[in-house]
Design an enzyme around this catalytic site. Structure first.
Site, short mmCIF file in Angstrom:
data_model
loop_
_atom_site.label_atom_id
_atom_site.label_comp_id
_atom_site.label_asym_id
_atom_site.label_seq_id
_atom_site.Cartn_x
_atom_site.Cartn_y
_atom_site.Cartn_z
N LEU A 14 89.01 -16.75 -7.85
CA LEU A 14 88.37 -16.14 -6.83
C LEU A 14 88.37 -14.66 -6.64
O LEU A 14 89.38 -14.22 -6.31
CB LEU A 14 89.44 -16.36 -5.37
N HIS A 15 87.75 -14.05 -7.69
CA HIS A 15 87.55 -12.56 -7.38
C HIS A 15 86.17 -12.06 -7.44
O HIS A 15 85.08 -12.83 -7.66
CB HIS A 15 88.72 -12.13 -8.92
N ALA A 16 85.90 -11.13 -6.87
CA ALA A 16 84.52 -9.99 -6.49
C ALA A 16 83.61 -11.41 -6.30
O ALA A 16 82.78 -12.00 -4.90
CB ALA A 16 84.17 -9.79 -8.16
#
Length: 93
Positions: A14-16
């Site tokens: 769950l990044h960018a």
């Protein structure tokens, strides 16, 4: 309280971009939803900084929860989004 446990389907976690897709979906749900790593402190699922701060990696289990009316349907949609690692925000979320 309704709760869904799901493994993060995005390889990068769950990044960018995935976090942005998830936060938009959580906001669109129209009810308060929290997200946390298993055993962690829940944060507002509609908060980009909160979601990024989790540092959830691909394959890690997260917990989505809400005690609002209609939570089951909203959590089902969010869990599907996370588990499948969708690249676009589906029309139905």
């Amino acid at each position: 309280m309704a709760e869904r446990r799901v493994n993060v389907g995005w390889a990068e976690g769950l990044h960018a971009r995935p976090a942005s897709i998830f936060v938009r979906a959580a906001t669109a749900a129209g009810i308060p939803v929290t997200i946390c790593k298993t055993g962690g402190t829940p944060v507002n699922a509609a908060s980009m900084l909160g979601v990024l701060g989790l540092g959830a990696q691909g394959g890690e289990e997260i917990v989505l929860a809400s005690d609002a009316e209609g939570a089951d349907a909203a959590l089902d949609r969010l869990a599907k989004l996370v588990a499948e690692g969708l690249e676009e925000l589906p029309e139905t979320v």
